[in-house]
Design an enzyme around this catalytic site. Sequence first.
Site, PDB file in Angstrom:
ATOM      1  N   ARG A 190       0.749  -1.187   0.168  1.00  0.00           N
ATOM      2  CA  ARG A 190      -0.082   0.189  -0.193  1.00  0.00           C
ATOM      3  C   ARG A 190       1.081   1.261   0.033  1.00  0.00           C
ATOM      4  O   ARG A 190       1.746   1.173   0.870  1.00  0.00           O
ATOM      5  CB  ARG A 190      -0.848   0.096   1.100  1.00  0.00           C
ATOM      6  CG  ARG A 190      -2.028  -0.936   1.042  1.00  0.00           C
ATOM      7  CD  ARG A 190      -3.187  -0.472  -0.043  1.00  0.00           C
ATOM      8  NE  ARG A 190      -4.341  -1.428   0.091  1.00  0.00           N
ATOM      9  CZ  ARG A 190      -4.492  -2.347  -0.824  1.00  0.00           C
ATOM     10  NH1 ARG A 190      -3.435  -2.913  -1.602  1.00  0.00           N
ATOM     11  NH2 ARG A 190      -5.664  -3.127  -0.669  1.00  0.00           N
ATOM     12  N   GLU A 245      -4.240   7.030  -5.441  1.00  0.00           N
ATOM     13  CA  GLU A 245      -4.339   6.202  -6.879  1.00  0.00           C
ATOM     14  C   GLU A 245      -5.625   7.033  -7.397  1.00  0.00           C
ATOM     15  O   GLU A 245      -6.673   6.869  -6.766  1.00  0.00           O
ATOM     16  CB  GLU A 245      -4.167   4.903  -6.525  1.00  0.00           C
ATOM     17  CG  GLU A 245      -3.126   4.352  -6.205  1.00  0.00           C
ATOM     18  CD  GLU A 245      -3.094   2.945  -5.804  1.00  0.00           C
ATOM     19  OE1 GLU A 245      -3.922   2.457  -5.819  1.00  0.00           O
ATOM     20  OE2 GLU A 245      -1.966   2.470  -5.243  1.00  0.00           O
ATOM     21  N   HIS A 277      -0.715  -0.203  -9.726  1.00  0.00           N
ATOM     22  CA  HIS A 277      -1.423  -1.239  -9.126  1.00  0.00           C
ATOM     23  C   HIS A 277      -1.492  -2.507  -9.817  1.00  0.00           C
ATOM     24  O   HIS A 277      -2.915  -3.010  -9.683  1.00  0.00           O
ATOM     25  CB  HIS A 277      -2.626  -0.460  -8.391  1.00  0.00           C
ATOM     26  CG  HIS A 277      -2.971  -1.249  -7.039  1.00  0.00           C
ATOM     27  ND1 HIS A 277      -3.415  -0.357  -6.030  1.00  0.00           N
ATOM     28  CD2 HIS A 277      -2.822  -2.557  -6.562  1.00  0.00           C
ATOM     29  CE1 HIS A 277      -3.691  -1.315  -4.803  1.00  0.00           C
ATOM     30  NE2 HIS A 277      -3.252  -2.412  -5.209  1.00  0.00           N
TER      31      HIS A 277
END
Length: 312
Positions: free
Chosen positions: A234, A263, A282
Amino acid sequence: MLIVVSEWLASPGPELLAASGHTICLDPVLWRDPERLRELVAEAEALIVRNQTRVTASLVEAAPRLRVVGRLGVGLDNIDLEALRSRGIELVTARQANAIAVAEYVMAAMLQVARNLAAADASVRAGKWEREQLGGTELWGRTLGLVGVGEIGRRVARRALAFGMGVIGYDPFIGPYDYAPAELGIRLLPLAEVLAQADVVSVHVPLSPETYHLLDASRLAQMRSQAVLINTSRGGIVDENALVEALAAGRLRYAVLDVTEEEPLPAESPLRSCPSVLLTPHIAGLTAEAQERTSRLVVTEVLQRLAGLSVG
């Protein structure tokens, strides 16, 4: 029964839901419309999300019929777990469905930094033949430091050991006789020692108040100047401003970030202009195979919970 899916869902999830006989609302951008999401969950028995939907106490309160939440992944920082517990709402996660994908991403990241085939390809296409400059380095004999020695960390370790790397790790929840150190040969050390000894540091811990900015300026300063940092966990675990400063000052060689604190990455983020950072959106756990496993596991278990079946 109404099942709401507020983000994109890979096959065979939609097909399994369609065959279930339940009423299905599958909208991959529903998370962007909190008011409509709130209206729909008011009638929903199940809610399936990824990492963009914020399952807050307020949203749970607005869903009196909700019985189960499915999380298409393993990170739970977007879900108010206490709100679910207080209502007796069950939580289904993908558990380790994407663990192989993340482990292979970490190996790919290490190999990219070591050999940089993209730069070599660009050089040849530009009419150059820079053999001496582009030879790169080896992983063999290097030390991998794991911050978090859970399921994904262990899978990374097995692959790194096969490449001839030494593996050390920090994890306050792992003991010296647990599987990872005892069977894989991961040496457990305090965090400061892992950072100081590792040539590559790979992060595998969940985001929590305890891990937020775990790798801040002071801890980044403990790393070797030629070390590489890889984060597939994360974004909030790494202090991004401190990371940019360390890279710019030459106190750290390189970083590979699959996750960022915000994000998508904002246009003004200094990470965008930092030449010593490789950025990906991601995707570490998003292989086709991992998405199929995740979709099948979560949807199947959500349907089982709604049917009142035990999950073996």
